[in-house]
Design an enzyme around this catalytic site. Structure first.
Site, PDB file in Angstrom:
ATOM      1  CD  GLU A  87      -1.933 -29.179 -29.000  1.00 12.55           C
ATOM      2  OE1 GLU A  87      -1.250 -30.152 -30.230  1.00 12.55           O
ATOM      3  OE2 GLU A  87      -3.077 -28.838 -29.213  1.00 12.55           O
ATOM      4  CB  THR A 110      -4.103 -20.631 -34.500  1.00 14.66           C
ATOM      5  OG1 THR A 110      -5.091 -21.107 -36.099  1.00 14.66           O
ATOM      6  CG2 THR A 110      -3.884 -19.313 -34.877  1.00 14.66           C
TER       7      THR A 110
END
Lengths: 386, 386
Positions: free
Chosen positions: A263, A181
């Site tokens: 990521e 998040t």
């Protein structure tokens, strides 16, 4: 610095034991006033976490005294027990600060659907030490305590004519490893008055043009929250347009940091569409490209595959004629007027990859930031919760 | 068998030299009649390849005599030269068969934006041997010549009351390695009359419920084509509802073969949403889940991460209440009424993964087929054109 760069704020970050790693996982940012004007923007996902449901109500009156944030658990789809945890968290913080629970915003990040009594106990047990750690220099500790798969804390600060803006953010994917998040807390010591309308307008303008145009993996979190608190401690009432521009600048800074830490990314991709019939259509086209798994894998392989860009443009309902489309990657004009132009071999790749589409259909322009789709992304997201 | 299973068809597949690998790359399916009724469905991508632009006009009158297909080049965004290649291809085939060029459908698959004179020369040079190879047993050779990253040819056949349906397909991603377009040729010896209206209705019904619900990587090709030709050679006029159901059965068979051969996939994921307000909303929800990179990487890692399913449901505008949602993976009821139910540890993974969502909002049900997001997918799509 971070959220405590502006006057009137204290912050803290501690380890409550929510993360198996033993790293800090509980943060608090307190607005000591004199004003407690605030605005907030939440995820538009219809499946929302309990903290989001709570906080939307808490911030609706334009007044927020504190934001408490935990990593190590999203508290989403955890049933009535999860909602009780949120209430108890807000109450414990409110008691410690001598404010109303309804003035406390709660943010959580971590796995969805996980709740245990032990987890609540750890969270509530962490609040007394958290309150004890509050400090005017605590912004950095707070920024570190909200990290999940982030590799670096994200903070920003800006000094303006007599007032300051500060902020912290976390997120390494839009919902990346089932969590990740995006949480953002912004602070300012500008005096924005008690009416939160202008604060809200400035925040919404800024988030629409920054965080909303960061689309690393197309996934929307159940917990996304951006809160802006104004203490008024500088005594300076800013000109609203300048204030809105400054908030946007801080948001853009934090969004760029989120982008750079996405990521598994090997390339930071900046997709700009110009010549669109409107800014909205430009963003639609840029976002469609940013969501193509094929385009994102091509960039990972440093393959300037403009056919995959083109195929995505064609899926949108934006105004364009296929035989007027130009596509450039890193300055090499690969496609001009719908036909191949400069040879793909000319494209040089670095960490930053700039894609420029010109639709020749108007004056609209819009940029979306995304990341390449890599083995590390697959690895990180396939092994996370096992 | 394949497209030559029904009477009245001949087919062939040869090596024209379009693929560096030297594998067969040029195919032809001819309808020898007596009828030449046809219907076709093309990609809804607005950036369309020249063969699609040509073929849509060629098939608009409901009459097609032959379909010529090449792999080794999509002939998309290749400028006027590319359009000339399509016209020359149709003319060469038409000359050889003594039919009108406007009765020849042309399909291409391969890289976008690549055209060289040498490529056209090879394509046109392949047509005489292609015509010479036409045979009533040529369906298998045709199916092999249209393969790109497919690991196996895809064919289907169905025998009904006095008439037959056959078909071949290619595609291992929706546009997978910058190519991998889906091409499908269906044949029948049913007598469907000269009015192609019923043929068209049957084909559209079938593709909407089969190929349109196969969504391996969310990418839409510039070249997708599905053609159905009816020779009438059986002399049998089928009941139209039964014929439509049979066409859907053959399309579902081919779609399942495409699904099983999706690029880099380790798991075949079948996502069914039931209890939706309509079939359309059910498909919308299933498709949203099928397009989540996070969900797809989780399945690759055999992680029954239902939070990622939930987060995708929440991005749709389908009718539902978050606290009524049920989610099961491979029969394990992970989420019931919006709260965790059975433990994820119970889920057993095989090649096939079944996700079942119940929205409890109506009677609508719809299934979408997708694949997991794997290292092999990233590898295959990042190194393809380099």
């Amino acid at each position: 610095m971070s959220t405590t760069f502006p006057r009137g704020f204290r912050a803290a970050g501690v380890t409550a034991g929510l993360k198996p790693s033993g790293k800090p996982d509980l943060a608090l940012v307190v607005n000591d006033g004199p004003a407690r004007t605030a605005a907030a923007v939440y995820t538009s996902n219809r499946c929302r976490a309990h903290p989001v449901i709570w906080s939307e109500q808490a911030s609706a009156d334009g007044r927020v005294a504190a934001v408490v944030l935990n990593s190590g658990g999203a508290n989403c789809f955890t049933g009535p027990a999860g909602m009780t945890t949120v209430e108890r968290t807000a109450e414990a913080v409110a008691d410690g600060l001598n404010v109303a629970p309804g003035d406390v915003v709660v943010c959580s990040t971590g796995l969805i659907g996980v709740w245990e009594q032990q987890w609540e106990d750890a969270l509530l047990g962490g609040i007394p030490p958290l309150l004890d750690s509050l400090a005017a220099a605590g912004g950095q500790a707070a920024a570190e305590a909200i990290m999940t798969t982030d590799t670096v804390p994200k903070t920003a600060q800006l000094e303006l004519d007599g007032y300051r803006i500060g902020g912290m953010a976390k997120g390494a994917g839009m919902l990346a490893p089932g969590l990740a998040t995006m949480l953002v807390v912004l602070t300012t010591d500008a005096d924005l008055g008690a009416d939160a309308g202008a604060t809200d307008a400035a925040l919404r303008h800024a988030t629409a043009r920054t965080f909303d145009r960061l689309d690393t993996d197309g996934c929307m979190s159940t917990n996304d929250t951006v809160v802006l608190m104004a203490s008024g401690a500088s005594g300076v009432t800013p000109e609203l347009e300048a204030f809105a521009a400054a908030v946007e600048q801080v948001c853009a800074d934090l969004a760029a940091q989120l982008h750079a830490d996405a990521e598994g990314a090997k390339h930071d991709i900046v997709i700009t569409t110009r010549g669109a019939a409107s800014e909205e259509e430009a963003v639609t086209v840029s976002r469609a490209i940013a969501r193509s798994a094929l385009f994102k894998t091509a960039i990972f392989g440093e393959d300037p595959n403009w056919g995959r860009v083109l195929a995505q443009i064609g899926t949108t309902d934006a105004t364009f004629s296929p035989d007027a489309i130009d596509i450039a990657i890193n300055g090499v004009q690969l496609c001009r007027g719908g036909v191949p132009d400069e040879p793909p071999e000319l494209v040089r790749f670095g960490r930053r990859v700039e894609v420029l589409v010109d639709l020749h259909a108007g004056e609209g322009e819009g940029t979306v930031l995304t990341s390449d789709l890599t083995h590390d992304y697959v690895e990180e997201n396939s092994v996370y919760s096992t």
